[in-house]
Design a protein around this motif. Sequence first.
Motif, short mmCIF file in Angstrom:
data_model
loop_
_atom_site.label_atom_id
_atom_site.label_comp_id
_atom_site.label_asym_id
_atom_site.label_seq_id
_atom_site.Cartn_x
_atom_site.Cartn_y
_atom_site.Cartn_z
N THR A 69 -19.24 -20.58 -22.14
CA THR A 69 -18.12 -20.56 -21.21
C THR A 69 -17.08 -21.58 -21.65
O THR A 69 -17.40 -22.77 -21.79
CB THR A 69 -18.56 -20.87 -19.78
N ILE A 70 -15.86 -21.11 -21.86
CA ILE A 70 -14.76 -22.00 -22.19
C ILE A 70 -13.99 -22.31 -20.90
O ILE A 70 -13.81 -21.43 -20.05
CB ILE A 70 -13.83 -21.39 -23.26
N SER A 71 -13.57 -23.55 -20.76
CA SER A 71 -12.78 -23.94 -19.61
C SER A 71 -11.82 -25.05 -20.03
O SER A 71 -11.95 -25.61 -21.12
CB SER A 71 -13.67 -24.41 -18.46
N ARG A 72 -10.87 -25.32 -19.16
CA ARG A 72 -9.90 -26.37 -19.49
C ARG A 72 -9.50 -27.12 -18.24
O ARG A 72 -9.49 -26.56 -17.14
CB ARG A 72 -8.66 -25.77 -20.17
N ASP A 73 -9.17 -28.38 -18.42
CA ASP A 73 -8.65 -29.22 -17.36
C ASP A 73 -7.33 -29.79 -17.89
O ASP A 73 -7.34 -30.79 -18.62
CB ASP A 73 -9.62 -30.32 -17.00
N ASN A 74 -6.23 -29.14 -17.57
CA ASN A 74 -4.94 -29.56 -18.12
C ASN A 74 -4.55 -30.96 -17.64
O ASN A 74 -3.87 -31.70 -18.36
CB ASN A 74 -3.86 -28.56 -17.76
N ALA A 75 -5.00 -31.33 -16.45
CA ALA A 75 -4.69 -32.68 -15.94
C ALA A 75 -5.37 -33.75 -16.79
O ALA A 75 -4.83 -34.86 -16.94
CB ALA A 75 -5.11 -32.79 -14.49
N LYS A 76 -6.54 -33.43 -17.32
CA LYS A 76 -7.27 -34.37 -18.18
C LYS A 76 -6.99 -34.12 -19.65
O LYS A 76 -7.54 -34.82 -20.50
CB LYS A 76 -8.77 -34.27 -17.91
N ASN A 77 -6.17 -33.10 -19.93
CA ASN A 77 -5.84 -32.75 -21.32
C ASN A 77 -7.10 -32.50 -22.15
O ASN A 77 -7.21 -32.95 -23.30
CB ASN A 77 -5.01 -33.85 -21.97
N THR A 78 -8.03 -31.77 -21.56
CA THR A 78 -9.34 -31.57 -22.18
C THR A 78 -9.77 -30.12 -22.04
O THR A 78 -9.53 -29.48 -21.02
CB THR A 78 -10.39 -32.50 -21.54
N VAL A 79 -10.44 -29.64 -23.08
CA VAL A 79 -11.02 -28.30 -23.08
C VAL A 79 -12.52 -28.45 -23.29
O VAL A 79 -12.97 -29.36 -24.01
CB VAL A 79 -10.42 -27.45 -24.21
N TYR A 80 -13.27 -27.54 -22.69
CA TYR A 80 -14.73 -27.62 -22.75
C TYR A 80 -15.32 -26.31 -23.29
O TYR A 80 -14.72 -25.25 -23.15
CB TYR A 80 -15.30 -27.89 -21.37
N LEU A 81 -16.50 -26.43 -23.84
CA LEU A 81 -17.29 -25.25 -24.20
C LEU A 81 -18.71 -25.51 -23.72
O LEU A 81 -19.43 -26.33 -24.33
CB LEU A 81 -17.25 -24.98 -25.69
N GLN A 82 -19.10 -24.83 -22.67
CA GLN A 82 -20.47 -24.90 -22.17
C GLN A 82 -21.29 -23.87 -22.91
O GLN A 82 -20.97 -22.68 -22.89
CB GLN A 82 -20.52 -24.64 -20.67
N MET A 83 -22.35 -24.32 -23.56
CA MET A 83 -23.18 -23.43 -24.38
C MET A 83 -24.59 -23.42 -23.82
O MET A 83 -25.26 -24.47 -23.81
CB MET A 83 -23.18 -23.90 -25.84
N ASN A 84 -25.02 -22.28 -23.35
CA ASN A 84 -26.36 -22.12 -22.78
C ASN A 84 -27.17 -21.16 -23.63
O ASN A 84 -26.62 -20.41 -24.44
CB ASN A 84 -26.26 -21.59 -21.35
N SER A 85 -28.47 -21.18 -23.43
CA SER A 85 -29.38 -20.27 -24.15
C SER A 85 -29.10 -20.29 -25.64
O SER A 85 -28.97 -19.24 -26.29
CB SER A 85 -29.23 -18.84 -23.61
N LEU A 86 -29.02 -21.47 -26.18
CA LEU A 86 -28.65 -21.63 -27.58
C LEU A 86 -29.72 -21.05 -28.50
O LEU A 86 -30.92 -21.10 -28.21
CB LEU A 86 -28.41 -23.09 -27.90
N LYS A 87 -29.24 -20.51 -29.61
CA LYS A 87 -30.11 -19.89 -30.61
C LYS A 87 -29.90 -20.61 -31.95
O LYS A 87 -28.84 -21.19 -32.19
CB LYS A 87 -29.72 -18.42 -30.78
N PRO A 88 -30.86 -20.53 -32.85
CA PRO A 88 -30.67 -21.14 -34.17
C PRO A 88 -29.42 -20.62 -34.88
O PRO A 88 -28.78 -21.37 -35.63
CB PRO A 88 -31.95 -20.75 -34.91
#
Length: 121
Positions: A69-88
Amino acid sequence: QVQLVESGGGLVQAGGSLRLSCAASGRTISNYIMGWFRQAPGKERENVARITRSGATTVYADSVKGRFTISRDNAKNTVYLQMNSLKPDDTAVYYCAASQRNIYSYDYDYWGQGTQVTVSS
Protein backbone atom coordinates in the motif's frame (compact mmCIF):
# COMPACT_ATOMS: atom_id res chain seq x y z
CA GLN A 1 15.06 20.50 -6.78
CA VAL A 2 13.69 17.75 -4.57
CA GLN A 3 15.84 15.60 -2.32
CA LEU A 4 14.44 12.20 -1.38
CA VAL A 5 15.70 9.95 1.39
CA GLU A 6 14.32 6.44 1.88
CA SER A 7 14.37 4.54 5.15
CA GLY A 8 12.82 1.47 6.71
CA GLY A 9 14.46 -1.28 4.71
CA GLY A 10 15.99 -4.33 6.30
CA LEU A 11 15.94 -8.09 6.61
CA VAL A 12 12.60 -9.80 7.21
CA GLN A 13 11.32 -13.36 7.01
CA ALA A 14 8.86 -14.40 4.34
CA GLY A 15 5.35 -13.47 5.39
CA GLY A 16 6.55 -10.51 7.38
CA SER A 17 6.00 -6.80 6.92
CA LEU A 18 8.03 -3.66 6.46
CA ARG A 19 7.10 -0.01 6.12
CA LEU A 20 9.29 2.14 3.93
CA SER A 21 9.35 5.91 4.29
CA CYS A 22 10.53 8.53 1.84
CA ALA A 23 11.24 11.95 3.33
CA ALA A 24 11.42 14.83 0.89
CA SER A 25 13.10 18.19 1.21
CA GLY A 26 13.69 21.17 -1.01
CA ARG A 27 10.14 21.41 -2.33
CA THR A 28 6.74 20.24 -1.26
CA ILE A 29 5.81 16.85 -2.67
CA SER A 30 2.20 17.97 -3.08
CA ASN A 31 3.22 19.14 -6.55
CA TYR A 32 4.46 15.70 -7.59
CA ILE A 33 3.26 12.27 -8.47
CA MET A 34 5.20 9.95 -6.17
CA GLY A 35 6.29 6.43 -6.93
CA TRP A 36 8.13 3.49 -5.46
CA PHE A 37 10.41 1.43 -7.68
CA ARG A 38 12.57 -1.58 -7.00
CA GLN A 39 15.52 -3.25 -8.64
CA ALA A 40 16.78 -6.72 -7.88
CA PRO A 41 20.25 -7.91 -8.92
CA GLY A 42 20.33 -8.75 -12.61
CA LYS A 43 16.82 -7.44 -13.20
CA GLU A 44 15.40 -4.26 -14.65
CA ARG A 45 14.00 -1.58 -12.42
CA GLU A 46 10.30 -2.12 -11.77
CA ASN A 47 7.66 0.36 -10.71
CA VAL A 48 5.72 -1.20 -7.84
CA ALA A 49 3.37 1.63 -6.84
CA ARG A 50 2.55 5.24 -7.55
CA ILE A 51 0.16 7.80 -6.14
CA THR A 52 -1.43 11.01 -7.35
CA ARG A 53 -0.73 14.41 -5.82
CA SER A 54 -3.80 14.31 -3.61
CA GLY A 55 -3.45 10.64 -2.77
CA ALA A 56 -6.85 9.88 -4.22
CA THR A 57 -5.58 7.45 -6.87
CA THR A 58 -3.01 4.68 -6.57
CA VAL A 59 -1.62 2.23 -9.11
CA TYR A 60 0.17 -1.02 -8.31
CA ALA A 61 2.16 -3.61 -10.17
CA ASP A 62 0.32 -6.92 -10.41
CA SER A 63 3.12 -8.58 -8.45
CA VAL A 64 2.39 -6.52 -5.31
CA LYS A 65 -1.33 -5.79 -5.64
CA GLY A 66 -3.17 -6.64 -2.44
CA ARG A 67 0.06 -6.83 -0.43
CA PHE A 68 1.61 -3.35 -0.76
CA THR A 69 0.00 0.00 0.00
CA ILE A 70 1.38 3.37 -1.03
CA SER A 71 0.31 6.46 0.88
CA ARG A 72 1.44 10.02 1.35
CA ASP A 73 1.33 12.73 3.98
CA ASN A 74 1.86 16.01 2.14
CA ALA A 75 1.95 17.94 5.42
CA LYS A 76 4.93 15.85 6.50
CA ASN A 77 6.39 15.81 2.98
CA THR A 78 6.64 12.03 3.23
CA VAL A 79 5.55 9.04 1.19
CA TYR A 80 5.17 5.52 2.56
CA LEU A 81 5.12 1.99 1.24
CA GLN A 82 3.53 -0.56 3.55
CA MET A 83 4.63 -4.03 2.49
CA ASN A 84 2.81 -7.06 3.89
CA SER A 85 3.04 -10.77 3.18
CA LEU A 86 6.54 -10.31 1.89
CA LYS A 87 8.05 -12.94 -0.37
CA PRO A 88 11.69 -13.70 -1.24
CA ASP A 89 10.94 -12.34 -4.73
CA ASP A 90 10.38 -8.92 -3.15
CA THR A 91 14.07 -8.73 -2.31
CA ALA A 92 15.47 -5.64 -4.02
CA VAL A 93 16.70 -2.12 -3.53
CA TYR A 94 13.63 0.09 -3.23
CA TYR A 95 13.67 3.63 -4.55
CA CYS A 96 11.36 6.56 -4.03
CA ALA A 97 10.85 8.97 -6.94
CA ALA A 98 8.95 12.14 -7.82
CA SER A 99 7.40 13.08 -11.15
CA GLN A 100 6.02 16.34 -12.49
CA ARG A 101 3.94 14.45 -15.06
CA ASN A 102 0.81 12.36 -14.62
CA ILE A 103 0.28 9.04 -12.90
CA TYR A 104 0.47 7.13 -16.16
CA SER A 105 4.00 8.33 -16.92
CA TYR A 106 7.06 6.32 -15.95
CA ASP A 107 9.28 9.36 -16.42
CA TYR A 108 10.43 10.53 -12.98
CA ASP A 109 12.49 13.60 -12.27
CA TYR A 110 13.95 13.00 -8.81
CA TRP A 111 15.20 9.84 -7.15
CA GLY A 112 16.31 8.76 -3.72
CA GLN A 113 19.41 6.71 -3.01
CA GLY A 114 17.46 3.53 -2.27
CA THR A 115 16.97 1.23 0.69
CA GLN A 116 17.68 -2.50 0.70
CA VAL A 117 14.86 -4.94 1.43
CA THR A 118 15.83 -8.56 1.89
CA VAL A 119 13.22 -11.27 2.44
CA SER A 120 14.49 -14.61 3.67
CA SER A 121 12.66 -17.88 3.01
